[in-house]
Scaffold this active site. Structure first.
Site: not given
Ligand code: ACM
Length: 258
Positions: A40, A110, A143
């Site tokens: 990420e 995301k 993530c």
């Molecule tokens: C995250 O979602 N970078 C912990």
């Protein structure tokens, strides 16, 4: 059929995108893989304080310089790359990842934002999708998405044989938790995380690839900077049987979940 999945674990210098891209590509340079997964926000760093700071290193996708570079890089190597980046779209910023294979770029934003990300990124609006890479269906998540079983389940129901998980994990449960995500969906998962610290936030490394039976194929250390490749057989991810009487997808009872 053998399919090589590569993961990159880096330690980016905050806001030094150009140097971080070069360092990541150097890790992958002498290794062959069909699909590479990078962390990420792998080039910008993660721990922004303000939207202004995040905006300074955000770029358009697929129209920005990182996608241009990855298009050329993947075309010359006949492979695909999943990479996380801060994406600018009009006045909004997204915590995004691109799946790049030559001229083709697919964009994921995301879905489940974590912590301070909510201050400067908009929640993703692309939903979960899969794309073929050399005949193998690949899905992308970022993530904290892992903490929501719906993310992997949706990708698996859409045919993902491999879930590319671009991460900057800080909580301790992700690496072990992803074994369950692989097992319950009978998919490969490839988690690419980073190491190091930024403004007091420590990233836990342990990038890994997990097989559809939940077993670890490779896991990197908490302070290693390196790339690793495993040979997978993605066709095993099409078999959802865990017992002769039980197929995990055919046995689902969606009417009971409403
Ligand atoms: C995250 O979602 N970078 C912990």
């Amino acid at each position: 059929m053998s399919f090589k999945i590569g993961i990159v674990q880096n330690n980016p210098r905050f806001l030094k995108a150009r140097a971080n891209v070069s360092a990541a590509l150097a890790l992958m340079d002498s290794i062959e893989a069909d699909l590479w997964v990078l962390p990420e926000l792998f080039a910008s760093g993660y721990n922004f304080k303000t939207k202004k700071e995040a905006a300074r290193c955000a770029e358009r996708a697929p129209g920005g310089p990182l996608c241009a570079l990855l298009k050329a890089w993947t075309a010359s190597r006949n492979c695909a790359v999943v990479a996380g980046l801060p994406e600018r779209s009009g006045r909004r910023l997204y915590n995004s990842a691109v799946l790049v294979q030559g001229a083709e770029v697919a964009l994921y934003r995301k879905t489940h934002l974590f912590g301070n990300e909510k201050k400067f990124f908009s929640p993703g609006n692309t939903g979960f999708w899969t794309r073929p890479v050399k005949g193998v269906r690949v899905g992308v998540m970022i993530c904290f998405d892992w903490f929501f079983p719906e993310s992997c389940r949706t990708l698996a129901l859409k045919g993902a044989q491999i879930v590319a998980h671009a991460a900057n994990l800080v909580l301790p449960w992700g690496p072990e938790g992803m074994k369950i995500r692989s097992l319950e969906n009978r998919i490969y998962s490839a988690t690419a995380n980073r190491i190091g610290s930024e403004r007091g936030l420590r990233f836990i490394g342990q990038s890994q690839v997990v097989a559809p039976n939940g077993s670890l194929m490779v896991r990197l250390g908490e302070s290693e900077v390196r790339a690793a490749v495993v040979e997978a057989d993605p066709w095993t991810a099409k078999d959802k049987k865990v017992h002769k009487a039980n197929d995990l997808f055919k046995d689902r009872r969606p009417a009971c979940y409403a």
